[in-house]
Design a protein around this motif. Structure first.
Motif, PDB file in Angstrom:
ATOM      1  N   PHE A   1       0.768  -1.161  -0.026  1.00 32.32           N
ATOM      2  CA  PHE A   1       0.136   0.059  -0.036  1.00 32.32           C
ATOM      3  C   PHE A   1       0.965   1.427   0.052  1.00 32.32           C
ATOM      4  O   PHE A   1       0.354   2.339  -0.665  1.00 32.32           O
ATOM      5  CB  PHE A   1      -0.843   0.157   1.059  1.00 32.32           C
ATOM      6  CG  PHE A   1      -1.911  -0.866   1.085  1.00 32.32           C
ATOM      7  CD1 PHE A   1      -3.280  -0.626   0.398  1.00 32.32           C
ATOM      8  CD2 PHE A   1      -1.987  -2.168   1.805  1.00 32.32           C
ATOM      9  CE1 PHE A   1      -4.426  -1.480   0.258  1.00 32.32           C
ATOM     10  CE2 PHE A   1      -3.241  -3.138   1.570  1.00 32.32           C
ATOM     11  CZ  PHE A   1      -4.284  -2.461   0.912  1.00 32.32           C
ATOM     12  N   ASN A   2       2.114   1.094   0.721  1.00 33.38           N
ATOM     13  CA  ASN A   2       2.829   2.258   0.663  1.00 33.38           C
ATOM     14  C   ASN A   2       4.101   2.233  -0.456  1.00 33.38           C
ATOM     15  O   ASN A   2       4.870   1.192  -0.373  1.00 33.38           O
ATOM     16  CB  ASN A   2       3.711   2.383   2.117  1.00 33.38           C
ATOM     17  CG  ASN A   2       4.496   3.605   2.173  1.00 33.38           C
ATOM     18  OD1 ASN A   2       4.588   4.513   1.290  1.00 33.38           O
ATOM     19  ND2 ASN A   2       5.099   3.653   3.486  1.00 33.38           N
ATOM     20  N   PRO A   3       3.843   3.047  -1.406  1.00 30.65           N
ATOM     21  CA  PRO A   3       4.876   3.028  -2.533  1.00 30.65           C
ATOM     22  C   PRO A   3       6.461   2.817  -2.122  1.00 30.65           C
ATOM     23  O   PRO A   3       7.085   2.432  -2.741  1.00 30.65           O
ATOM     24  CB  PRO A   3       4.544   4.075  -3.593  1.00 30.65           C
ATOM     25  CG  PRO A   3       3.864   5.169  -2.394  1.00 30.65           C
ATOM     26  CD  PRO A   3       3.069   4.405  -1.302  1.00 30.65           C
ATOM     27  N   ASP A   4       6.745   3.540  -0.773  1.00 28.83           N
ATOM     28  CA  ASP A   4       8.244   3.571  -0.437  1.00 28.83           C
ATOM     29  C   ASP A   4       8.687   2.399   0.006  1.00 28.83           C
ATOM     30  O   ASP A   4       9.988   1.873  -0.130  1.00 28.83           O
ATOM     31  CB  ASP A   4       8.156   4.520   0.750  1.00 28.83           C
ATOM     32  CG  ASP A   4       8.015   6.065   0.184  1.00 28.83           C
ATOM     33  OD1 ASP A   4       8.588   6.384  -0.597  1.00 28.83           O
ATOM     34  OD2 ASP A   4       7.488   6.901   1.274  1.00 28.83           O
ATOM     35  N   ASP A   5       7.982   1.237   0.271  1.00 28.79           N
ATOM     36  CA  ASP A   5       8.146   0.180   0.596  1.00 28.79           C
ATOM     37  C   ASP A   5       9.009  -0.679  -0.722  1.00 28.79           C
ATOM     38  O   ASP A   5       9.897  -1.623  -0.630  1.00 28.79           O
ATOM     39  CB  ASP A   5       7.055  -0.843   1.097  1.00 28.79           C
ATOM     40  CG  ASP A   5       6.635  -0.460   2.253  1.00 28.79           C
ATOM     41  OD1 ASP A   5       7.363   0.344   2.985  1.00 28.79           O
ATOM     42  OD2 ASP A   5       5.317  -0.801   2.826  1.00 28.79           O
ATOM     43  N   LEU A   6       8.305  -0.257  -1.945  1.00 26.12           N
ATOM     44  CA  LEU A   6       8.699  -0.928  -3.213  1.00 26.12           C
ATOM     45  C   LEU A   6       9.998   0.009  -3.690  1.00 26.12           C
ATOM     46  O   LEU A   6      11.012  -0.500  -4.149  1.00 26.12           O
ATOM     47  CB  LEU A   6       7.864  -1.091  -4.070  1.00 26.12           C
ATOM     48  CG  LEU A   6       8.334  -1.453  -5.458  1.00 26.12           C
ATOM     49  CD1 LEU A   6       8.750  -2.697  -5.595  1.00 26.12           C
ATOM     50  CD2 LEU A   6       7.133  -1.254  -6.626  1.00 26.12           C
ATOM     51  N   LEU A   7       9.640   1.484  -3.671  1.00 26.50           N
ATOM     52  CA  LEU A   7      10.837   2.529  -4.241  1.00 26.50           C
ATOM     53  C   LEU A   7      11.971   2.408  -3.515  1.00 26.50           C
ATOM     54  O   LEU A   7      13.235   2.448  -3.914  1.00 26.50           O
ATOM     55  CB  LEU A   7      10.082   3.693  -4.129  1.00 26.50           C
ATOM     56  CG  LEU A   7       8.744   3.852  -5.191  1.00 26.50           C
ATOM     57  CD1 LEU A   7       8.306   5.352  -4.903  1.00 26.50           C
ATOM     58  CD2 LEU A   7       9.348   3.484  -6.533  1.00 26.50           C
ATOM     59  N   ASN A   8      12.056   2.283  -2.120  1.00 23.31           N
ATOM     60  CA  ASN A   8      13.079   2.037  -1.333  1.00 23.31           C
ATOM     61  C   ASN A   8      14.007   0.964  -1.951  1.00 23.31           C
ATOM     62  O   ASN A   8      15.424   1.247  -1.909  1.00 23.31           O
ATOM     63  CB  ASN A   8      13.026   2.172   0.044  1.00 23.31           C
ATOM     64  CG  ASN A   8      12.355   3.627   0.484  1.00 23.31           C
ATOM     65  OD1 ASN A   8      12.599   4.557  -0.242  1.00 23.31           O
ATOM     66  ND2 ASN A   8      11.669   3.601   1.843  1.00 23.31           N
ATOM     67  N   CYS A   9      13.378  -0.162  -2.036  1.00 20.54           N
ATOM     68  CA  CYS A   9      14.118  -1.464  -2.398  1.00 20.54           C
ATOM     69  C   CYS A   9      14.657  -1.234  -3.659  1.00 20.54           C
ATOM     70  O   CYS A   9      16.009  -1.588  -4.052  1.00 20.54           O
ATOM     71  CB  CYS A   9      13.335  -2.344  -2.429  1.00 20.54           C
ATOM     72  SG  CYS A   9      12.776  -2.922  -0.569  1.00 20.54           S
ATOM     73  N   LEU A  10      13.996  -0.664  -4.491  1.00 21.00           N
ATOM     74  CA  LEU A  10      14.463  -0.394  -5.899  1.00 21.00           C
ATOM     75  C   LEU A  10      15.749   0.551  -5.824  1.00 21.00           C
ATOM     76  O   LEU A  10      16.630   0.279  -6.749  1.00 21.00           O
ATOM     77  CB  LEU A  10      13.487   0.047  -6.934  1.00 21.00           C
ATOM     78  CG  LEU A  10      12.215  -0.830  -7.155  1.00 21.00           C
ATOM     79  CD1 LEU A  10      10.871  -0.348  -8.039  1.00 21.00           C
ATOM     80  CD2 LEU A  10      12.730  -2.135  -7.637  1.00 21.00           C
ATOM     81  N   VAL A  11      15.498   1.574  -5.328  1.00 27.18           N
ATOM     82  CA  VAL A  11      16.575   2.774  -5.205  1.00 27.18           C
ATOM     83  C   VAL A  11      17.771   2.094  -4.733  1.00 27.18           C
ATOM     84  O   VAL A  11      18.992   2.525  -5.156  1.00 27.18           O
ATOM     85  CB  VAL A  11      16.320   3.871  -4.778  1.00 27.18           C
ATOM     86  CG1 VAL A  11      17.377   4.856  -4.514  1.00 27.18           C
ATOM     87  CG2 VAL A  11      15.070   4.477  -5.324  1.00 27.18           C
TER      88      VAL A  11
END
Length: 974
Positions: free
Chosen positions: A502-512
Motif C-alpha cells: 500500500f505504501n509505495p516507499d516499501d517498493l521504491l526504497n528497495c529499487l533505489v
C-alpha cells in the motif's frame, strides 16, 4: 487430489484412454503416493492390483470411471507394474478379469472411495445450474458450458454425469442467461419499439436495393474520406434507431460479440426464421456491436487520413528546406567562381555580391514544423471534409479539454456556413498556431484552426482524453479502470493479488537501494576494463560465438534423417489424435470424417492464406461451401486459443523440452503477413515494402507459440507484448524478451507491477542513458556521462494508487493491456498517471540495463530467445505462402482467425517434430533431466521443416486415427 491444470481439461469426462500418455500424465495421475499404494496392495492378485491402479489413475485423470479396455498404452502397464513391483501384465489379462462385471463394478467403487469421488445426488447437482448460469454470461455456446460443467464436477469430486444430462443443464443455464438478457433489453426496448427496429433493418435501401441489415454487414472497403463517410452514415442510421441509448454495460462484450457473430453472415430470409429470444438477442447485439465497430473504424480511418495529411505537409516542408539549401549552395558556388575570376576588380566583385544579396530571399519559416503548419493552413478540402465527418460522432472530453471546445465552436461555424474566422474567437489556438490563427488573413486563420483542431483531435482520441461513449476501443480513459466505488471495495484484495504494498516507499526504497548497488557494480566493471564509457556512450565487448559440440551437425542431420519426410495431413492427424484440438474447435468430437475434414480445411485456408476454392482443390472430398463453414469455426477466438493451448500443453509435457527451457522465458515479436493493399487495415511493411498485417506471437523457450494476436503495422507493440504475456495460461512467465518496438518506458513499469520482467534488446545501445532519481547524489564519477537524474519518485508516490488501479484493471480483464497502453502512450503526456508510469519504467529500465551491461550470460540469453522467435517466423512463412485478399480481412474476427490458424499450424509442426525427436532418441525419463550424452540437444530446434510437405493434393488417412477422433468408431467407415 492433484491440482487440476488447463491441459487436463481435454481428458475430463472421457471414458477411454488417449492414444498416448506422456511422462507428465504418468507422473500426475499414475504415480501413486504411499497411501494409494497401500490401498492398491489390498487387492489379492497382481493382475487385480494393476487393474485397480489403472482404475485409480484413470479416475484422477478424467473424473470418470474406466469402463472400456479397448486401448491401454503398453507404456502405462509397464509404469504401473514397476511401481507395484510385479511382472508386466498384458492387456489380455486385464480384459479377462473384467469379463466378470462384478469385478469391474467393485474396482470402480473402490477407486471412487480412495479418491473421495461420489455420484452426485439430485440435490447436489442443483448447485451446478447457478454456476453454469453465471458462466453463460460470457459465452453463447452450449458446448463450452458442457466443458465447464465437467470441470465443476471434477473440482467438487463428483464423477462425470451422462453427456445428455450435462448438456441438458447447459441448455437450461444458457436459456436462463438468454432470458435475463432478453428481459434487460425488453425493459429498455419494448416489443413495439423492437418491431420498428426490425422493420427498419429489413427494409430495402433506395440506393442499392439491399436491406439495411445486408448494408450494415458490408465491411470497410476503402481507406479514404469516402470510406469514413460510409461508416458515419451507418452510425447515423443506428443512432436514429436509438441503438446508442441502449445500455448494456453490465453485459460482457464477449457475449455481445458472440451473438453478433451469429448474425454476421446470415441472410435476411434465414433471420426471419428465428424465434424469440434468439431473434431479438441476435439482432440487438448485432446492432450494438455494429455501432461500436463502425465508430472504432471511423475514428481509426480518420486518424489514418489525418496522419497522411500531416505527413504530406511535412514532406512538402522538407522539400522547401531542401530548395533553400540548394539556393544557398548555388549562391556560394557563384561567389566562389567570381572570387576565382582574375579579370574582375574588387569593386565589381562587391557589386555582383550585393546584386545577389538583393535577389536572395530569407527562409520564411524558422523550423520545418512552422513550414508544415503554413502548408496545412493552405486550401485543402480534405481537412474540412474530415473534420465535418468526425464531428458527426458524439465526441466528449474530460473536463477542461480544449479539443472538444474547438470542435463544438467549428460545428457552430459550419452550421452558419462561415468561411472566415472572427477576429477574436472564443477558443484559444494551440501553441505554435497562434500566429496563423491571429493573422490578418482570416480565411487562412479559419483553415489553420481547422487543421490544428484536426491534429489535436487525433492526439486526444489516441490518449483517451476525448472519447465516444458508444465506442469499444475509444471509450475514454475513465472507463478503462475499475470504477471508483468498486475499487474502494476491492482495493485491498487487488493489492494482495498483485503482491504490491500500500505504501509505495516499501517498493521504491528497495529499487533505489538496488540501483545504487548496481551502479557501483557497473563502475567496478569500467575500472576492470569490462565496460568502456567515453564521450560517445557506453560500449560492450562483442559476444563471442557460443561453443557447440564438434559433431553437432552430423548428429542433427542423422536425427532428422531418422524422422524422415512427412505429409502435412499425416502430421495434422497424428497430433490431433494426441491433443484433440479438433474436438475443441467443434466443441465436441467429430461425428463423421467430413466434419473432421472441414476443421482441417478451415485451418489450412486461414493459416495458408488460401480461399475456399483453392483448398477444395487440395482436399477434393469437400466442396467450397463446406470449407467456408469450416473457416467460420475459426472465427471463435476462445476455441482457437484453447486448441492452441492443448497443443502447447502436449509439447510442454514432452521430456525433451527440458533441454530447451522450463517455460519461464519467452520472446515476443511481430511477423508481417502479406495481404491485399485494398484491405483498409493494411500498412506497408517497412522492410519489404508490401501491404501487410501483423501477427504478434509469444514464443516460449521450449519452442512453442504460447499466444498470438493480430496487430496493425507501424504502431508500438508494447501493449501486445504485455497482453500476450498476461493472457497465456500454459506457463509461469518470469521474463519476456522484446526488441525496441516491443517496449516503452510506461510498459516496463506496468510489466513490473504485473509480476514479470520486460527484457530489452535495444537498438543504438551506445546512445542509451541510465536514468536515476533526481534525489540520488552518490553516482560514481565514471557514470556521470551516461546517467541522467530525471526520475521523480514524488510523482510515483502521488499516483501510486492510480497506477495499481490501472494494473488491476488490466489483470482482471476490465480492459486489455493493448488498449490501456494505447490510451497511455506518448499522446497522454498530460496525464499524471502516465508520467508516474514513465518514471517507474525508467527506474526499472536502469536496473535492467545495469544487469545487461554486467552479465554476458544475460545478453546471450536474450539474444538466443529472440532468435528462437525469428526461427519460428521462418517456419510460419513456409506455411503462410499466399496473400489473402478482399473481402477477407475486413472484419476483426477474420484477422483473429488467420492469426490463430497460422499459430495452430505452427504449433502442430513444432509439437510433431519435438515428439518425433524424442521418440527416435528414446528419451523416456520420469524427470526429463539433462545428461551429458544429450546436452547437444539444446542446440537443435524443432522448428525444422524441410522434411514436411506443405503443398499438393492432401489425403487424410482418417481410418488409422478414427478411434481417438470420433465419438463412435463406426463413424470412420461412414
Amino acid at each position: 487430489m492433484p491440482e487440476i491444470h488447463r491441459w487436463q481439461y481435454q481428458y475430463l469426462g472421457t471414458s477411454t484412454f488417449p492414444k498416448a500418455l506422456s511422462v507428465v500424465e504418468l507422473q500426475a495421475f499414475f504415480t501413486f503416493d504411499a497411501a494409494e499404494l497401500a490401498a492398491i496392495r489390498t487387492r489379492k492378485k497382481d493382475v487385480l492390483r494393476v487393474a485397480a491402479a489403472i482404475q485409480l489413475g484413470f479416475l484422477k485423470m478424467t473424473g470418470c470411471p474406466l469402463a472400456a479396455l479397448r486401448v491401454i498404452p503398453a507404456r502405462l502397464l509397464r509404469h504401473v507394474a514397476a511401481q507395484l513391483r510385479v511382472d508386466p501384465i498384458n492387456i489380455g489379462s486385464l480384459r479377462t478379469i473384467y469379463e466378470r462385471e462384478k469385478t469391474l463394478y467393485d474396482h470402480q467403487w473402490w477407486a471412487m472411495g480412495v479418491l473421495g469421488f461420489s455420484k452426485p445426488s439430485p440435490a447436489q447437482l442443483r448447485a451446478l445450474l447457478p454456476y453454469l448460469t453465471n458462466e453463460a454470461r460470457h459465452v453463447t455456446s452450449t458446448d463450452i458450458l458442457v466443458e465447464r460443467g465437467k470441470l465443476w464436477l471434477y473440482q467438487h469430486r463428483f464423477i462425470a454425469v451422462a453427456d445428455r444430462d450435462l448438456r441438458d443443464y447447459a441448455r437450461r443455464a444458457m436459456s436462463a442467461s438468454e432470458n435475463g438478457l432478453f428481459q434487460l433489453i425488453r425493459e429498455q426496448l419494448p416489443a413495439q419499439a423492437y418491431a420498428r427496429w426490425e422493420a427498419a433493418v429489413l427494409m430495402p435501401r433506395a440506393d442499392s436495393g439491399i436491406t439495411t441489415l445486408e448494408w450494415l454487414q458490408q465491411p470497410t472497403r476503402r481507406k479514404s474520406v469516402h470510406a469514413l463517410r460510409e461508416r458515419t452514415d451507418r452510425i447515423d442510421v443506428l443512432k436514429k434507431l436509438g441503438v446508442h441509448e441502449l445500455k448494456l454495460d453490465g453485459v460482457a462484450v464477449e457475449k455481445i460479440r458472440d451473438f453478433a457473430a451469429q448474425l454476421q453472415n446470415i441472410r435476411p430470409a434465414k433471420f426471419k426464421e428465428l424465434r424469440d429470444p434468439a431473434r431479438t438477442l441476435r439482432l440487438v447485439c448485432y446492432l450494438k456491436m455494429a455501432l461500436m465497430q463502425a465508430t472504432d473504424t471511423a475514428i481509426m480511418l480518420g486518424g489514418r487520413q489525418i496522419a497522411k495529411i500531416a505527413r504530406n505537409a511535412y514532406e512538402k516542408a522538407r522539400l522547401l528546406e531542401a530548395q533553400t539549401a540548394i539556393n544557398y549552395r548555388e549562391s556560394l558556388t557563384e561567389i566562389f567562381k567570381l572570387a576565382d575570376d582574375e579579370s574582375i576588380t574588387d569593386t565589381e566583385f562587391r557589386l555582383q555580391v550585393r546584386r545577389m544579396k538583393a535577389a536572395h530571399t530569407q527562409p520564411q519559416f524558422p523550423t520545418r514544423a512552422a513550414a508544415a503548419r503554413w502548408i496545412l493552413s493552405g486550401p485543402n478540402p480534405q481537412v474540412r471534409a474530415l473534420l465535418s465527418e468526425l464531428q458527426k460522432l458524439d465526441i466528449a472530453g474530460e473536463e477542461g479539454d480544449e479539443s472538444t471546445q474547438r470542435v463544438a465552436y467549428l460545428r457552430g461555424l459550419y452550421r452558419t456556413k462561415v468561411s472566415t474566422l472572427p477576429e477574436q474567437p472564443p477558443v484559444s489556438a494551440p501553441r505554435g498556431w497562434k500566429d496563423l490563427v491571429e493573422g490578418e488573413d482570416r480565411e487562412r486563420a479559419m483553415r489553420a484552426l481547422e487543421a490544428a483542431t484536426l491534429l489535436g483531435l487525433r492526439k486526444s482520441l489516441r490518449s483517451g482524453v476525448v472519447f465516444v461513449d458508444y465506442s469499444e476501443k475509444f471509450r475514454g480513459r475513465h472507463r478503462l479502470l475499475i470504477d471508483v466505488e468498486r475499487w474502494k471495495k476491492e482495493r485491498g484484495k487487488r493489492y494482495a493479488q498483485l503482491n504490491l504494498p500500500f505504501n509505495p516507499d516499501d517498493l521504491l526504497n528497495c529499487l533505489v537501494a538496488e540501483l545504487e548497488q548496481k551502479l557501483r557494480a557497473v563502475d567496478d566493471g569500467i575500472k576492470r576494463g569490462l565496460i568502456n564509457v567515453d564521450a560517445h556512450g557506453i560500449h560492450l565487448p562483442r559476444l563471442k560465438a557460443a561453443t557447440t559440440p564438434l559433431d553437432l551437425r552430423a548428429k542433427r542431420e542423422a536425427l532428422f534423417n531418422k524422422i524422415g519426410v512427412v505429409q502435412f495431413p499425416d502430421l495434422i492427424l497424428d497430433i490431433d489424435s494426441r491433443t484433440g484440438f479438433s474436438k475443441i474447435i467443434l466443441g465436441r468430437p467429430a461425428r463423421q470424417p467430413a466434419e473432421l475434414l472441414q476443421v482441417y480445411a478451415g485451418m489450412l485456408a486461414h493459416g495458408c492464406a488460401l480461399d475456399a476454392t483453392g483448398v477444395s482443390l487440395m482436399i477434393p472430398q469437400l466442396k467450397p461451401s463446406q470449407i467456408t463453414v469450416g473457416m467460420q469455426w475459426f472465427e471463435d477466438r476462445e476455441r482457437v486459443r484453447a486448441a492452441n493451448d492443448a497443443v502447447v500443453g502436449f509439447q510442454r509435457r514432452l521430456p525433451i523440452t527440458s533441454h530447451w527451457g522450463d517455460g519461464s522465458l519467452a520472446s515476443a515479436d511481430m511477423m508481417s503477413l502479406d495481404v491485399s493493399g485494398k484491405i483498409w487495415l493494411a500498412r506497408l511493411d517497412p522492410k519489404r515494402r508490401v501491404p501487410s498485417l501483423g501477427t504478434y506471437t509469444h514464443v516460449s523457450d521450449f519452442w512453442s507459440v504460447t499466444y498470438d494476436q493480430p496487430i496493425v503495422l507501424n504502431e508500438r507493440q508494447a501493449g501486445a507484448a504485455l497482453e500476450g504475456a498476461l493472457r497465456q495460461t500454459e506457463v509461469e512467465l518470469d521474463r519476456l524478451a522484446v526488441d525496441t518496438h516491443g517496449y516503452t518506458e510506461f510498459a516496463m513499469g506496468i510489466a513490473k507491477l504485473l509480476g514479470f520482467a520486460l527484457c530489452l534488446q535495444l537498438s543504438r545501445l551506445a546512445e542509451r542513458t541510465l536514468y536515476v532519481p533526481s534525489s540520488l547524489k552518490d553516482v560514481p564519477a565514471s557514470l556521470t556521462q551516461i546517467c541522467t537524474p530525471i526520475i521523480s519518485l514524488r510523482q510515483i508516490r502521488a499516483e501510486w494508487d492510480h497506477l495499481v488501479r490501472l494494473v488491476a484493471s488490466i489483470e482482471t480483464g476490465e480492459t486489455t493491456a493493448t488498449i490501456a497502453l494505447a490510451r497511455f502512450g506518448s499522446a497522454a503526456a498530460d496525464s499524471g498517471l502516465y508520467r508516474a508510469g514513465v518514471h517507474l519504467g525508467r527506474l526499472i529500465r536502469s536496473l535492467y540495463l545495469c544487469d545487461y551491461f554486467l552479465s554476458e550470460d544475460l545478453r546471450r540469453t536474450i539474444h538466443r530467445i529472440l532468435v528462437h522467435g525469428e526461427a519460428v517466423h521462418v517456419l510460419q512463412r513456409a506455411i503462410y505462402a499466399g496473400t489473402f485478399s478482399k473481402p477477407r480481412g475486413q472484419h476483426e474476427d477474420e484477422l483473429y482467425a488467420v492469426s490463430g490458424a497460422l499459430t495452430l499450424l505452427t504449433n502442430l509442426c513444432l509439437a510433431w517434430t519435438a515428439h518425433k525427436m524424442q521418440e527416435h532418441l528414446g528419451i523416456d525419463r520420469a524427470s526429463g533431466a539433462t545428461n551429458d550424452d544429450e546436452a547437444w540437444l539444446k542446440h537443435v530446434s524443432p522448428a525444422h521443416f524441410s522434411n514436411i510437405n506443405f503443398r499438393g493434393t492432401f489425403t487424410f488417412p482418417i481410418r488409422e486415427y478414427g478411434e481417438w477422433l470420433f465419438t463412435d468408431a463406426t463413424a470412420v467407415s461412414a
